[in-house]
Design a protein around this motif. Structure first.
Motif, PDB file in Angstrom:
ATOM      1  N   LEU A  29       0.832  -1.209   0.000  1.00 61.38           N
ATOM      2  CA  LEU A  29       0.000   0.000   0.000  1.00 61.38           C
ATOM      3  C   LEU A  29       0.859   1.248   0.000  1.00 61.38           C
ATOM      4  O   LEU A  29       0.616   2.177  -0.766  1.00 61.38           O
ATOM      5  CB  LEU A  29      -0.930  -0.020   1.210  1.00 61.38           C
ATOM      6  CG  LEU A  29      -1.976   1.092   1.249  1.00 61.38           C
ATOM      7  CD1 LEU A  29      -2.907   0.981   0.068  1.00 61.38           C
ATOM      8  CD2 LEU A  29      -2.769   1.045   2.535  1.00 61.38           C
ATOM      9  N   LYS A  32       2.317   1.820  -3.311  1.00 68.24           N
ATOM     10  CA  LYS A  32       1.314   2.318  -4.239  1.00 68.24           C
ATOM     11  C   LYS A  32       1.092   3.812  -4.037  1.00 68.24           C
ATOM     12  O   LYS A  32       0.980   4.583  -4.981  1.00 68.24           O
ATOM     13  CB  LYS A  32       0.013   1.554  -3.998  1.00 68.24           C
ATOM     14  CG  LYS A  32      -0.904   1.497  -5.192  1.00 68.24           C
ATOM     15  CD  LYS A  32      -2.022   0.501  -4.950  1.00 68.24           C
ATOM     16  CE  LYS A  32      -3.016   0.544  -6.085  1.00 68.24           C
ATOM     17  NZ  LYS A  32      -4.105  -0.400  -5.915  1.00 68.24           N
ATOM     18  N   PRO A 241     -11.625   6.379  -3.258  1.00 69.70           N
ATOM     19  CA  PRO A 241     -11.763   5.133  -4.020  1.00 69.70           C
ATOM     20  C   PRO A 241     -13.213   4.854  -4.394  1.00 69.70           C
ATOM     21  O   PRO A 241     -13.499   4.243  -5.399  1.00 69.70           O
ATOM     22  CB  PRO A 241     -11.246   4.062  -3.066  1.00 69.70           C
ATOM     23  CG  PRO A 241     -10.684   4.750  -1.913  1.00 69.70           C
ATOM     24  CD  PRO A 241     -11.050   6.181  -1.950  1.00 69.70           C
TER      25      PRO A 241
ATOM     26  N   VAL B 458      -6.065  -3.237  -0.405  1.00 67.12           N
ATOM     27  CA  VAL B 458      -5.009  -2.495  -1.110  1.00 67.12           C
ATOM     28  C   VAL B 458      -5.384  -2.315  -2.576  1.00 67.12           C
ATOM     29  O   VAL B 458      -5.219  -1.245  -3.154  1.00 67.12           O
ATOM     30  CB  VAL B 458      -3.655  -3.234  -0.987  1.00 67.12           C
ATOM     31  CG1 VAL B 458      -2.603  -2.536  -1.818  1.00 67.12           C
ATOM     32  CG2 VAL B 458      -3.238  -3.309   0.459  1.00 67.12           C
ATOM     33  N   GLY B 459      -5.928  -3.367  -3.174  1.00 67.65           N
ATOM     34  CA  GLY B 459      -6.248  -3.329  -4.609  1.00 67.65           C
ATOM     35  C   GLY B 459      -7.278  -2.267  -4.946  1.00 67.65           C
ATOM     36  O   GLY B 459      -7.195  -1.634  -5.996  1.00 67.65           O
ATOM     37  N   TRP B 460      -8.235  -2.059  -4.050  1.00 66.76           N
ATOM     38  CA  TRP B 460      -9.286  -1.081  -4.366  1.00 66.76           C
ATOM     39  C   TRP B 460      -8.915   0.320  -3.941  1.00 66.76           C
ATOM     40  O   TRP B 460      -9.719   1.246  -4.046  1.00 66.76           O
ATOM     41  CB  TRP B 460     -10.613  -1.505  -3.744  1.00 66.76           C
ATOM     42  CG  TRP B 460     -11.224  -2.582  -4.563  1.00 66.76           C
ATOM     43  CD1 TRP B 460     -11.209  -3.911  -4.305  1.00 66.76           C
ATOM     44  CD2 TRP B 460     -11.898  -2.430  -5.820  1.00 66.76           C
ATOM     45  NE1 TRP B 460     -11.824  -4.599  -5.318  1.00 66.76           N
ATOM     46  CE2 TRP B 460     -12.267  -3.717  -6.257  1.00 66.76           C
ATOM     47  CE3 TRP B 460     -12.223  -1.338  -6.623  1.00 66.76           C
ATOM     48  CZ2 TRP B 460     -12.941  -3.942  -7.457  1.00 66.76           C
ATOM     49  CZ3 TRP B 460     -12.899  -1.558  -7.813  1.00 66.76           C
ATOM     50  CH2 TRP B 460     -13.248  -2.847  -8.215  1.00 66.76           C
ATOM     51  N   TYR B 461      -7.694   0.521  -3.435  1.00 63.07           N
ATOM     52  CA  TYR B 461      -7.224   1.883  -3.218  1.00 63.07           C
ATOM     53  C   TYR B 461      -6.794   2.435  -4.566  1.00 63.07           C
ATOM     54  O   TYR B 461      -5.813   1.983  -5.147  1.00 63.07           O
ATOM     55  CB  TYR B 461      -6.057   1.904  -2.230  1.00 63.07           C
ATOM     56  CG  TYR B 461      -5.423   3.252  -2.110  1.00 63.07           C
ATOM     57  CD1 TYR B 461      -6.009   4.250  -1.352  1.00 63.07           C
ATOM     58  CD2 TYR B 461      -4.259   3.534  -2.797  1.00 63.07           C
ATOM     59  CE1 TYR B 461      -5.442   5.497  -1.276  1.00 63.07           C
ATOM     60  CE2 TYR B 461      -3.678   4.785  -2.716  1.00 63.07           C
ATOM     61  CZ  TYR B 461      -4.276   5.760  -1.960  1.00 63.07           C
ATOM     62  OH  TYR B 461      -3.715   6.996  -1.892  1.00 63.07           O
ATOM     63  N   ASN B 462      -7.535   3.324  -5.099  1.00 56.31           N
ATOM     64  CA  ASN B 462      -7.466   3.851  -6.460  1.00 56.31           C
ATOM     65  C   ASN B 462      -6.889   2.874  -7.495  1.00 56.31           C
ATOM     66  O   ASN B 462      -5.774   2.948  -7.938  1.00 56.31           O
ATOM     67  CB  ASN B 462      -6.879   5.263  -6.481  1.00 56.31           C
ATOM     68  CG  ASN B 462      -5.389   5.339  -6.474  1.00 56.31           C
ATOM     69  OD1 ASN B 462      -4.790   4.958  -7.455  1.00 56.31           O
ATOM     70  ND2 ASN B 462      -4.818   5.834  -5.402  1.00 56.31           N
ATOM     71  N   PRO B 463      -7.718   1.943  -7.918  1.00 52.49           N
ATOM     72  CA  PRO B 463      -7.300   0.938  -8.892  1.00 52.49           C
ATOM     73  C   PRO B 463      -7.046   1.555 -10.267  1.00 52.49           C
ATOM     74  O   PRO B 463      -7.746   2.479 -10.659  1.00 52.49           O
ATOM     75  CB  PRO B 463      -8.501   0.002  -8.953  1.00 52.49           C
ATOM     76  CG  PRO B 463      -9.646   0.828  -8.536  1.00 52.49           C
ATOM     77  CD  PRO B 463      -9.127   1.834  -7.564  1.00 52.49           C
TER      78      PRO B 463
END
Lengths: 256, 495
Positions: A29, A32, A241, B458-463
Motif C-alpha cells: 500500500l 502504491k 476510491p 489495497v487493490g481497491w485503493y485507487n485501482p
C-alpha cells in the motif's frame, strides 16, 4: 508437550502469519501511495503536423517571395511570383499575330504557362521552409516552400502502462502549451494504442496519438513543439476510491 | 467369462475428450506467445504453472482416449473360471499390517477379514507392539506377529516382509487396518490367477465416510483414479498396487525378493518391480472392500504427504520413463501417475497471482486489452476446473477444497525429497496421542486467506484498471473461501 503449550504455539503461529501478511500489504500500500504521489502529473508530448510541399510547375526567375519562414499562410494566398522574360516576349509576338490559327493555339498554351508562374498556397498553415530567394532561377518540380498545414494536427505522447490507464480514466484530456499559455483539449484518435515501443525494454511505453477537439487550436501550434499532458484529475482520483466504483456504476447505468 | 472392466463412460466424459483439446490449444496459443507477456518474472511462473497443468490434463485425456480405442486389449484371452479354483484349492494367507490404529477400527476389520468365505489363515502384523491387539488376535483366532523393536526398519514394507516369513500360502491378500473386506473378496479375485503370469490382482479403495467434508473430497478425487485411470492402466498392463485390498501371488513376491523395502509408497515400487520382471497385474473394478478416508487435516495431510513423497522420489530417483524393462506403454502410464503431484506448483502459483496483482499491480500477461485474455482463458478454465464434473457427473465443493489445500503437503514432500530427508512413518489414522500442532500444517493456507483479504483492500485503493481489479477480487475471494471451507471443516471435526 502439554495441550497448553500446543495452543500457545498455534496462536503464536497465527499471530506471526497475520503480522507477515500485514507487513506485506502495508509495504504494498505504501509503495502504491508513494508511486502515486511521486508521479509528476504531467507528461510531455509533441505536436505532429503534416507538411505540404509546394513545387514549381514552370521555369522562371523568382520575382517575389510573399511569405518568410514562420509566417502564417491561408489557403488561396499568393506565395511566390516567377517571371519568364522569354515567355513574356513570346506572348507579345503571338498576340500580335491574331489571325494565324496555330499562333492562337500557341498563345493559349503560353498564357497557361504564364499563369503557372503565380503560385498560390493550397493549404492553410505556416511556412517552415523557403528554399529560394528573389532573383534565383527555378526549374519545374523544384521545391519552393514547405508548409505545415493546420489540417490533421495531432499530439503524440509516450505513456507507461500506469499513465496510459490513468489517461484512459480521465473524463477530458487536456494539454498545455507553455509557449502560448494556452490549454488544448484533446481526443483519442483511436482507442487501441500503438504497439509498445522497445518491447524488450523493462519500462516499455505505449505510443498514443491524440487529435485536437477544437481544430482552430491547431493554427497556433508549431510542428515538433512540446506540450504537457495534464493529469489534473489526479486529486479527485486519489482520495476517494468510492468515486471509482460510483463512476463504474454510472457508466453501466449511463446516468449522465 | 467375466469382464474385467465394469464401468461405462458417460457422455459428459466423451464431451471432455472431444472439447478439451480445442480449449487447451486455444488457450496455449495465447499463453505461450511471448508477445502477450506482461511482467516477465511472473510470466515465467505462469508458463511453469500452465505447462504442468496442461501436461497433467493431457495425460489424463490421453489415458482415457487410448482406453476408449483399445479397452483391455492385452487381456483379450483372459478367462475367469471358478472351476479352476474349485479343482486347485489354492491356499491363501491374509496379512493385516497394524501400526497404532484405534483398537475398534482394527477389531472391525479383523472380524470381517476372518469372516471371508474362502478358507484362509489370518495374520495380524503389529508394529505397535500393543497388548490390546495381541489379545484381540487371540480372541478371534488370528495369528499375531510382532517385529522385535530393535529390528523395525522400512515401516509397512518391513512389517509385511517380516510377516511373509511366517506364512506359506500360495496367495497373499493384504488389508490395511481401516479397510474392511466383503465376504466374497477372495472368491471373486482368485480365479484371475489361473493365468500364471498374473502376479497381482487389485481392487479399488472405496471410502464410505463421505458424510465427512475432507473424506468426501478425497473420495471423489479418488473416484476419478479408480473409474478412469486404473481401468485404463489395466488395459496396458500397468495397473499398480495401492497398498491394500489386493492379492499377490506368493511366487511373484519371492521372484522380486518380497515387498519392495521402502519407508513409504512400497506399493507402487513393488508394482514396478513386478512389471520389470514381466509379471502382469490386473485391476478388477469392483468394490470388494470398504475403507475410511482421513477425516482430519492432520491425517489427510499425512496421507497426501506420503503419497506425494512416493511420487516425487520415484520421479527423481527411479524415473519410470527410463526403466528399460518396462514396455513403453507401462513407462508412460507410470510417468503420467508420477507427474500428478507437480500440480502443487500450479495451484500455489495461481493462488498467488491475483493477490500479487491486487498488491503490486503486476500481471503475468499483457492485459491492456483484457478481452483477449478472457476469451482465451474462460473455455480452458471450464474444462480444467470442472474436470470432475465432466468425468463423474458431479462436482463437490469438498473435492475442489481438498485438492486446492493439498498443495501444501505436496510441496512439503517435494522439499524433503529434494533435501533427501528421511521419512518417519506415521500411519494415516494413528491413535498415538503425540500432540498435533495444527498450525504447522495449515499456516500457508491461513497466510493466503489473510493476505487475500488485505490484498482486496489495497487493490481497491485507487485501482488503475477497474475490470482486472474486479476479476482479481473475485478470484481472491473464491480461493480464500475454498481454503477457508477446508480449514473450517477440518478444525471443527478435530474437536
Amino acid at each position: 508437550m502439554s495441550k497448553f503449550v500446543v495452543t500457545l504455539l498455534n496462536i503464536s503461529i497465527i499471530a506471526l502469519v497475520v503480522i507477515v501478511a500485514f507487513g506485506i500489504s502495508t509495504y504494498a500500500l505504501s509503495k502504491k501511495m508513494t508511486d502515486y504521489n511521486n508521479a509528476t502529473g504531467v507528461i510531455v508530448g509533441t505536436i505532429d503536423k503534416k507538411d505540404s510541399i509546394i513545387i514549381a510547375e514552370a521555369r522562371g526567375n523568382v520575382s517575389k517571395i510573399y511569405f518568410n519562414e514562420g509566417e502564417k499562410v491561408k489557403e488561396g494566398d499568393k506565395i511566390v511570383e516567377l517571371i519568364n522574360p522569354e515567355l513574356d516576349s513570346k506572348i507579345k509576338v503571338l498576340s500580335a499575330a491574331t489571325n494565324n490559327l496555330s499562333a492562337k493555339t500557341e498563345l493559349a498554351v503560353a498564357s497557361q504557362a504564364a499563369q503557372q508562374l503565380e503560385i498560390v498556397s493550397p493549404v492553410s498553415g505556416y511556412v517552415s521552409e523557403v528554399n529560394y530567394s528573389e532573383g534565383e532561377t527555378v526549374n519545374p518540380s523544384d521545391r519552393l516552400y514547405t508548409i505545415y498545414t493546420n489540417e490533421d494536427t495531432r499530439f503524440y505522447i509516450e505513456l507507461s502502462d500506469q499513465e496510459y490507464k490513468q489517461v484512459m480514466n480521465l473524463d477530458s484530456i487536456t494539454a498545455y502549451s507553455e509557449r502560448l499559455s494556452q490549454f488544448v483539449e484533446l481526443n483519442f484518435s483511436n482507442l487501441s494504442p500503438d504497439k509498445k515501443i522497445n518491447p524488450d525494454d523493462k519500462e516499455s511505453k505505449i505510443g498514443v496519438f491524440f487529435t485536437l477537439k477544437n481544430k482552430d487550436d491547431g493554427e497556433n501550434l508549431l510542428h515538433n513543439e512540446e506540450m504537457t499532458l495534464l493529469l489534473d484529475e489526479k486529486k479527485e482520483f486519489t482520495s476517494k476510491p468510492f468515486d471509482v466504483i460510483n463512476g463504474v456504476w454510472s457508466k453501466i447505468l449511463s446516468v449522465d | 467369462m467375466k469382464s474385467i472392466k465394469t464401468h461405462y463412460i458417460p457422455n459428459s466424459a466423451l464431451l471432455f475428450i472431444i472439447v478439451s483439446p480445442f480449449t487447451i490449444l486455444f488457450y496455449a496459443t495465447y499463453v505461450f506467445n511471448p508477445a502477450n507477456a506482461g511482467n516477465l518474472f511472473l510470466y515465467a511462473f505462469q508458463l511453469t504453472g500452465d505447462i504442468i497443468a496442461i501436461s497433467i490434463v493431457s495425460a489424463l485425456w490421453l489415458t482415457i482416449l487410448l482406453d476408449l480405442f483399445q479397452p483391455q486389449h492385452f487381456k483379450k484371452d483372459y478367462s475367469y473360471r471358478d472351476a479352476w479354483v474349485k479343482s486347485k484349492k489354492p491356499t491363501v494367507d491374509v496379512l493385516m499390517p497394524v501400526a497404532n490404529e484405534a483398537i475398534k477400527v482394527v477389531e472391525k476389520t479383523l472380524i470381517n477379514v476372518i469372516a471371508m468365505d474362502y478358507p484362509h489363515k489370518t495374520y495380524i502384523l503389529d508394529d505397535g507392539h500393543s497388548d490390546e491387539v495381541k489379545a484381540l488376535a487371540e480372541k478371534h483366532g488370528a495369528h499375531y506377529i510382532s517385529r522385535p523393536k530393535e529390528n523395525k526398519r522400512h515401516a509397512k514394507s518391513g512389517n509385511l516382509n517380516h510377516g511373509l516369513q511366517f506364512c506359506k500360502g500360495t496367495y497373499v491378500a493384504v488389508f490395511d487396518a481401516d479397510h474392511v473386506p466383503k465376504k466374497n473378496f477372495i472368491t471373486e479375485l482368485l480365479p484371475f490367477f489361473e493365468n500364471e503370469k498374473v502376479g497381482l490382482v487389485q481392487t479399488p479403495q472405496h471410502f464410505i465416510n463421505t458424510d465427512n467434508y475432507i473424506a468426501s473430497g478425497t473420495a471423489q478425487a479418488q473416484d476419478i483414479f479408480y473409474k478412469y485411470v486404473q481401468p485404463a492402466k489395466n488395459s496396458y498392463n500397468s495397473a499398480f498396487c495401492v497398498g491394500t485390498n489386493m492379492i499377490y501371488r506368493r511366487s511373484a513376491l519371492t521372484d522380486i525378493g518380497g515387498v519392495a523395502l521402502r519407508d513409504h509408497s512400497e506399493d507402487i515400487w513393488t508394482s514396478i518391480l513386478l512389471h520389470e520382471k514381466g509379471w502382469e497385474t490386473i485391476f478388477y473394478n469392483k468394490i470388494l472392500a470398504e475403507g475410511v478416508a482421513p477425516e482430519t487435516i492432520g491425517s489427510f495431510f499425512r496421507q497426501q504427504n506420503r503419497w506425494s513423497r512416493g511420487g516425487f522420489s520415484l520421479f527423481f530417483t527411479h524415473n519410470p520413463l527410463f526403466i528399460k524393462e518396462l514396455t513403453l506403454d507401462q513407462r508412460l502410464q507410470y510417468f503420467f501417475s508420477n507427474i500428478h503431484y507437480f500440480s502443487a506448483f500450479t495451484v500455489l502459483i495461481f493462488l498467488l497471482f491475483p493477490i500479487i496483482y491486487l498488491l503490486f499491480g503486476l500481471h503475468p500477461m499483457d492485459i491492456t486489452n483484457s478481452n483477449n485474455w478472457f476469451i482465451h482463458y474462460i473455455p480452458y478454465f471450464i474444462t480444467v476446473y470442472f474436470l470432475p464434473w465432466f468425468l463423474l457427473g458431479t462436482i463437490k465443493m469438498s473435492t475442489i477444497s481438498t485438492s486446492a489445500a493439498s498443495f501444501a503437503p505436496y510441496l512439503k514432500a517435494f522439499v524433503s525429497v529434494a533435501l533427501k530427508n528421511n521419512y518417519k512413518w506415521v500411519a494415516t489414522e494413528s491413535k498415538s496421542k503425540s500432540v498435533y500442532l495444527l498450525m504447522s500444517d495449515i499456516w500457508p493456507h491461513v497466510l493466503i486467506i489473510v493476505l487475500s483479504i488485505l490484498a482486496v483492500v489495497v487493490g481497491w485503493y485507487n485501482p488503475n484498471d477497474v475490470v482486472t481489479t474486479a476479476v482479481s477480487t473475485f478470484w481472491v475471494l473464491l480461493n480464500s473461501y475454498v481454503l477457508f471451507l477446508f480449514i473450517f471443516h477440518g478444525v471443527s471435526k478435530k474437536s
